[in-house]
Write an enzyme that holds these catalytic residues in place. Structure first.
Site, PDB file in Angstrom:
ATOM      1  N   HIS A 197     135.871  41.593 -12.395  1.00 25.35           N
ATOM      2  CA  HIS A 197     134.483  41.125 -12.352  1.00 25.35           C
ATOM      3  C   HIS A 197     133.678  41.880 -13.405  1.00 25.35           C
ATOM      4  O   HIS A 197     133.860  43.085 -13.597  1.00 25.35           O
ATOM      5  CB  HIS A 197     133.930  41.384 -10.951  1.00 25.35           C
ATOM      6  CG  HIS A 197     132.543  40.894 -10.714  1.00 25.35           C
ATOM      7  ND1 HIS A 197     131.425  41.574 -11.167  1.00 25.35           N
ATOM      8  CD2 HIS A 197     132.081  39.796 -10.063  1.00 25.35           C
ATOM      9  CE1 HIS A 197     130.337  40.907 -10.803  1.00 25.35           C
ATOM     10  NE2 HIS A 197     130.709  39.832 -10.128  1.00 25.35           N
TER      11      HIS A 197
ATOM     12  N   ARG B  19     133.450  36.145 -14.122  1.00 27.72           N
ATOM     13  CA  ARG B  19     134.851  36.153 -13.724  1.00 27.72           C
ATOM     14  C   ARG B  19     135.545  34.946 -14.345  1.00 27.72           C
ATOM     15  O   ARG B  19     134.893  33.998 -14.795  1.00 27.72           O
ATOM     16  CB  ARG B  19     134.982  36.086 -12.200  1.00 27.72           C
ATOM     17  CG  ARG B  19     134.528  37.318 -11.467  1.00 27.72           C
ATOM     18  CD  ARG B  19     134.599  37.122  -9.955  1.00 27.72           C
ATOM     19  NE  ARG B  19     133.496  36.303  -9.458  1.00 27.72           N
ATOM     20  CZ  ARG B  19     133.489  35.693  -8.270  1.00 27.72           C
ATOM     21  NH1 ARG B  19     134.536  35.795  -7.476  1.00 27.72           N
ATOM     22  NH2 ARG B  19     132.444  34.994  -7.889  1.00 27.72           N
TER      23      ARG B  19
ATOM     24  N   LYS C  69     134.519  30.948 -13.855  1.00 28.89           N
ATOM     25  CA  LYS C  69     133.184  30.872 -13.266  1.00 28.89           C
ATOM     26  C   LYS C  69     132.185  30.371 -14.313  1.00 28.89           C
ATOM     27  O   LYS C  69     132.487  30.296 -15.508  1.00 28.89           O
ATOM     28  CB  LYS C  69     132.757  32.246 -12.743  1.00 28.89           C
ATOM     29  CG  LYS C  69     133.583  32.728 -11.560  1.00 28.89           C
ATOM     30  CD  LYS C  69     133.372  31.856 -10.338  1.00 28.89           C
ATOM     31  CE  LYS C  69     134.130  32.373  -9.140  1.00 28.89           C
ATOM     32  NZ  LYS C  69     133.904  31.551  -7.938  1.00 28.89           N
TER      33      LYS C  69
ATOM     34  N   ASP D 272     126.368  32.891 -16.963  1.00 23.93           N
ATOM     35  CA  ASP D 272     125.207  33.455 -16.259  1.00 23.93           C
ATOM     36  C   ASP D 272     124.557  34.475 -17.188  1.00 23.93           C
ATOM     37  O   ASP D 272     125.219  35.370 -17.701  1.00 23.93           O
ATOM     38  CB  ASP D 272     125.663  34.124 -14.956  1.00 23.93           C
ATOM     39  CG  ASP D 272     124.503  34.638 -14.107  1.00 23.93           C
ATOM     40  OD1 ASP D 272     123.423  34.929 -14.665  1.00 23.93           O
ATOM     41  OD2 ASP D 272     124.690  34.785 -12.888  1.00 23.93           O
TER      42      ASP D 272
ATOM     43  N   CYS E 266     122.777  37.058 -16.731  1.00 26.35           N
ATOM     44  CA  CYS E 266     122.809  38.491 -16.409  1.00 26.35           C
ATOM     45  C   CYS E 266     124.031  39.169 -17.011  1.00 26.35           C
ATOM     46  O   CYS E 266     124.004  40.370 -17.298  1.00 26.35           O
ATOM     47  CB  CYS E 266     122.758  38.720 -14.902  1.00 26.35           C
ATOM     48  SG  CYS E 266     124.278  38.330 -14.007  1.00 26.35           S
ATOM     49  N   TYR E 267     125.115  38.391 -17.249  1.00 29.77           N
ATOM     50  CA  TYR E 267     126.321  38.987 -17.829  1.00 29.77           C
ATOM     51  C   TYR E 267     126.177  39.244 -19.333  1.00 29.77           C
ATOM     52  O   TYR E 267     127.079  39.821 -19.947  1.00 29.77           O
ATOM     53  CB  TYR E 267     127.543  38.119 -17.527  1.00 29.77           C
ATOM     54  CG  TYR E 267     127.860  38.121 -16.054  1.00 29.77           C
ATOM     55  CD1 TYR E 267     128.327  39.270 -15.428  1.00 29.77           C
ATOM     56  CD2 TYR E 267     127.644  36.988 -15.277  1.00 29.77           C
ATOM     57  CE1 TYR E 267     128.582  39.291 -14.075  1.00 29.77           C
ATOM     58  CE2 TYR E 267     127.890  36.999 -13.915  1.00 29.77           C
ATOM     59  CZ  TYR E 267     128.358  38.155 -13.318  1.00 29.77           C
ATOM     60  OH  TYR E 267     128.601  38.183 -11.964  1.00 29.77           O
TER      61      TYR E 267
ATOM     62  N   ASP F 161     119.109  32.642 -15.004  1.00 35.48           N
ATOM     63  CA  ASP F 161     120.564  32.585 -15.065  1.00 35.48           C
ATOM     64  C   ASP F 161     121.035  31.569 -16.102  1.00 35.48           C
ATOM     65  O   ASP F 161     121.754  31.882 -17.052  1.00 35.48           O
ATOM     66  CB  ASP F 161     121.047  32.222 -13.651  1.00 35.48           C
ATOM     67  CG  ASP F 161     122.516  31.877 -13.530  1.00 35.48           C
ATOM     68  OD1 ASP F 161     123.161  31.559 -14.546  1.00 35.48           O
ATOM     69  OD2 ASP F 161     123.034  31.881 -12.403  1.00 35.48           O
TER      70      ASP F 161
ATOM     71  N   ASP G 218     113.591  34.976 -12.663  1.00 38.31           N
ATOM     72  CA  ASP G 218     113.444  36.060 -11.689  1.00 38.31           C
ATOM     73  C   ASP G 218     113.500  37.393 -12.428  1.00 38.31           C
ATOM     74  O   ASP G 218     113.876  37.458 -13.599  1.00 38.31           O
ATOM     75  CB  ASP G 218     114.503  35.981 -10.580  1.00 38.31           C
ATOM     76  CG  ASP G 218     115.928  36.049 -11.116  1.00 38.31           C
ATOM     77  OD1 ASP G 218     116.302  37.116 -11.655  1.00 38.31           O
ATOM     78  OD2 ASP G 218     116.669  35.054 -11.001  1.00 38.31           O
TER      79      ASP G 218
ATOM     80  N   HIS H 229     117.220  38.685 -13.593  1.00 39.78           N
ATOM     81  CA  HIS H 229     117.754  38.098 -14.820  1.00 39.78           C
ATOM     82  C   HIS H 229     116.894  38.446 -16.030  1.00 39.78           C
ATOM     83  O   HIS H 229     117.408  38.559 -17.148  1.00 39.78           O
ATOM     84  CB  HIS H 229     117.894  36.573 -14.666  1.00 39.78           C
ATOM     85  CG  HIS H 229     119.081  36.178 -13.846  1.00 39.78           C
ATOM     86  ND1 HIS H 229     119.009  35.986 -12.485  1.00 39.78           N
ATOM     87  CD2 HIS H 229     120.388  35.986 -14.192  1.00 39.78           C
ATOM     88  CE1 HIS H 229     120.211  35.666 -12.019  1.00 39.78           C
ATOM     89  NE2 HIS H 229     121.061  35.668 -13.034  1.00 39.78           N
TER      90      HIS H 229
END
Length: 444
Positions: free
Chosen positions: A222, A264, A267, A270, A272-273, A374, A381, A384
């Site tokens: 992850h 991951r 998936k 996103d 945030c990654y 995201d 938010d 993020h």
């Protein structure tokens, strides 16, 4: 009798449909951008700095009643907002600064650590958030409010015989707990042999067959845990124990056709990654010699190869450390590793497409009215906003050879008005605030 075999057409899974939907939304934005004239593209790719600052400052002053569901995460909200503002080069006024310090002081447990709110159980995650928030605020009032003696006792209490840490009393033991404990101890200048003991072995047991790092042994690799694991192994001088070529192989394939990162395998992308995955690369850039050694000796990962203290100047220290893998003593002062690490020159170019990631952040994650999200179709938010901006800063500064080097034009998507403050890549606090805290906590 002749029998006809009918071939069944494969049925798309829910995951595939979700992936196609996201790709369609992202590519529609990119097509629009690509068909605009250059001057219109410049407007579309601009960082909406003033709107972000307004959104963040408003949130720090007062939140909507719907945020009551995050009552146990209030130090996180302080950190996400304050760090985002600091990345944008903005500070808060005296009243907000005082109120923040006062609130976080009330979250500090008399026996050490910080809870999610006043009177709540101390927790390693909210302790990390509170410490980073106070360091971001800066100044003697904020930094002296931290009870380092009791916090050290709390970290000792969270230490588990496996080498890992519990998130809270009776809580889960995972790589996130290791990182938050070691990061806090390092930045506060209280990291020692007792806290470090067997942490490396626990994290090593969480590196999966894919190459990434899971939260606990036997789980799936992850992005968040991979950042936490790599950063922790650097801070305890044991990054040489990980299989870095295999980790890189997993990591680079997490950037997909949307230009952003997924957390991951299989998936969705996103925002945030942008930090949790993208932020691992500036760490690896400074340990190239260890990576090269493992490539020459393919079985070296997890065995006795050069540690950080042996590759390059500035990592030698005064206290002793037993390397769990090699069972040999090495001289290293753990509390100097973070400081010396950021002084090291970058030894290789980025291993991912940093301009493509900036494109995803600015075109797909950015809300024109302020804040980050995201992916297209979702709402902005503070979480993020924090990690999209952190990832954007990583992209902009990871081409610079040294800490004070100017940002090169090739490193920047858009104009120089998009430029953010640099971070310390191990702690994710703005570099200037880190140095102030370092000076404060190393005073005699």
């Amino acid at each position: 009798m002749e029998m006809e075999m009918e071939m069944e057409l494969p049925v798309a899974t829910v995951t595939q449909h979700d992936q196609w939907k996201v790709e369609s939304q992202v590519f529609r934005i990119y097509d629009l951008f690509g068909n605009l004239p250059p001057n219109a593209q410049s407007v579309m790719i601009e960082l909406q700095r003033d709107n972000h600052i307004e959104y963040l400052t408003r949130g720090l002053r007062q939140l909507h009643p719907s945020f009551c569901t995050l009552d146990a995460s209030r130090p996180w909200l302080c950190y996400w907002i304050l760090h985002s503002l600091a990345l944008l080069g903005e500070s808060v006024d005296d009243e907000l600064e005082h109120n923040t310090i006062d609130f976080l002081s009330r979250c500090q447990d008399p026996s050490g650590g910080y809870g999610g709110g006043p009177g709540q159980l101390p927790h390693l995650a909210t302790t990390y958030a509170a410490i980073n928030a106070l360091i971001t605020v800066g100044g003697d009032q904020a930094l002296s409010s931290i009870n380092r003696g009791e916090l050290y006792k709390f970290l000792q209490q969270m230490k588990h015989p496996s080498g890992g840490f519990r998130m809270h009393d009776g809580g889960e033991i995972d790589v996130r707990a290791c990182y938050t404990a070691i990061s806090v101890a390092s930045i506060l200048n209280i990291l020692d042999d007792e806290l470090v003991h067997n942490v490396g072995s626990f994290i090593l047991s969480c590196q999966t067959y894919e190459g990434g790092i899971s939260g606990e042994p036997g789980s799936e690799a992850h992005g968040g845990y991979t950042f936490c694991g790599v950063a922790t192994m650097i801070l305890i001088n044991q990054i040489n124990r990980l299989d870095l070529p295999r980790l890189i192989d997993w990591l680079v394939f997490r950037q997909g056709k949307e230009c952003g990162f997924q957390g991951r395998t299989n998936k969705l992308v996103d925002g945030c990654y942008s930090f949790w995955q993208g932020g691992v690369f500036p760490l690896l850039q400074r340990v190239r010699s260890i990576i090269d050694e493992q490539l020459v000796l393919p079985d070296a990962g997890g065995h006795c190869t050069s540690s950080i203290s042996e590759v390059g100047e500035g990592f030698e220290g005064t206290s002793s450390h037993v390397d769990d893998a090699c069972h040999s003593r090495q001289e290293v002062n753990f509390n100097d590793i973070g400081y010396n690490f950021v002084k090291r020159p970058i030894e290789m170019e980025p291993l991912f497409h940093s301009l493509a990631l900036q494109q995803y952040i600015l075109l797909c994650s950015q809300e024109e009215k302020g804040g980050m999200k995201d992916k297209p179709g979702l709402s902005r938010d503070f979480y993020h906003t924090c990690y999209c901006l952190s990832g954007l800063s990583v992209c902009q500064h990871m081409w610079s050879d040294e800490e004070d080097s100017p940002v090169l034009p090739r490193a920047l998507m858009g104009s120089y008005s998009n430029l953010l403050e640099p971070i310390h890549p191990l702690f994710n606090v703005v570099l200037e605030q880190y140095h102030e805290a370092r000076e404060f906590f190393t005073r005699d």
